[in-house]
Design an enzyme around this catalytic site. Structure first.
Site, PDB file in Angstrom:
ATOM      1  N   ASP A  20     -11.405   5.225   6.589  1.00 57.64           N
ATOM      2  CA  ASP A  20     -10.938   4.817   5.256  1.00 57.64           C
ATOM      3  C   ASP A  20     -11.680   3.566   4.792  1.00 57.64           C
ATOM      4  O   ASP A  20     -11.083   2.646   4.233  1.00 57.64           O
ATOM      5  CB  ASP A  20      -9.425   4.577   5.276  1.00 57.64           C
ATOM      6  CG  ASP A  20      -8.808   4.506   3.887  1.00 57.64           C
ATOM      7  OD1 ASP A  20      -9.423   5.042   2.931  1.00 57.64           O
ATOM      8  OD2 ASP A  20      -7.727   3.918   3.748  1.00 57.64           O
ATOM      9  N   GLY A  41       0.833  -1.189   0.000  1.00 54.16           N
ATOM     10  CA  GLY A  41       0.000   0.000   0.000  1.00 54.16           C
ATOM     11  C   GLY A  41       0.869   1.241   0.000  1.00 54.16           C
ATOM     12  O   GLY A  41       2.064   1.176  -0.298  1.00 54.16           O
ATOM     13  N   GLY A  42       0.272   2.350   0.354  1.00 53.09           N
ATOM     14  CA  GLY A  42       1.002   3.609   0.349  1.00 53.09           C
ATOM     15  C   GLY A  42       2.109   3.672   1.381  1.00 53.09           C
ATOM     16  O   GLY A  42       3.217   4.123   1.092  1.00 53.09           O
TER      17      GLY A  42
END
Length: 173
Positions: A147, A29-30
């Site tokens: 999120d 992911g980020g």
């Protein structure tokens, strides 16, 4: 997991070095990478989250905060955290590996073939209710996910639904 070992079970808990072995990349992911590995004590496959960029103290704190918040949430529809730690200044946390797909992947598959998993309205409602139940539980403890999206919802090969990635979670004041 069910192999019979020649050594006594008590001896399998006496070892030197890292508890986790056999790492392999799973996803990214980020801010973090997810690796699959084996927990030597329990002989189970787990998912291990590791921070990609360890150069900023703020990122390390946010990563560890995610693990602590997630670990405090004990609910069947929230991925459980098993352990967390730091290995040579590299923070990590181990969690249940959910073999299956994200809801985003399932939706993509549905667009290609409308007869797949979740093609039935009742199945969709069941997933929706489980996500709502998990989020309601978190809210009852003052935790906001912040999120919620199909990428952060995993559905196991057996239909278990879990909410993952509590990296943006906040605690209500």
């Amino acid at each position: 997991a069910f192999e019979v070992e020649e050594n006594k079970l008590i001896d399998s808990l006496k070892f030197e070095g890292n508890n986790f072995i056999d790492y392999e990349p799973y996803s990214e992911g980020g801010l973090k990478k997810i690796l699959l590995c084996t927990d030597r004590r329990t002989n189970r496959r787990v998912a291990m989250a590791v921070l990609k960029d360890k150069s900023e103290t703020q990122k390390i704190e946010a990563f560890l905060r995610e693990a602590k918040i997630n670990a405090a949430l004990q609910h069947p529809n929230i991925v459980p955290i098993y352990e967390m730690g730091i290995d040579q200044q590299n923070p990590w946390f181990a969690m249940k590996f959910i073999a299956g797909q994200s809801l985003a992947e399932i939706i993509t598959d549905l667009h290609a073939d409308s007869s797949g998993f979740l093609s039935d309205l009742n199945q969709r409602l069941d997933v929706f209710c489980k996500v709502c139940d998990a989020i309601a539980y978190a809210h009852s403890l003052g935790v906001l996910h912040l999120d919620i999206k199909p990428d952060n919802i995993r559905i196991s090969n057996y239909g278990d639904v879990v909410v993952c990635d509590w990296g943006l979670a906040d605690i209500e004041a």
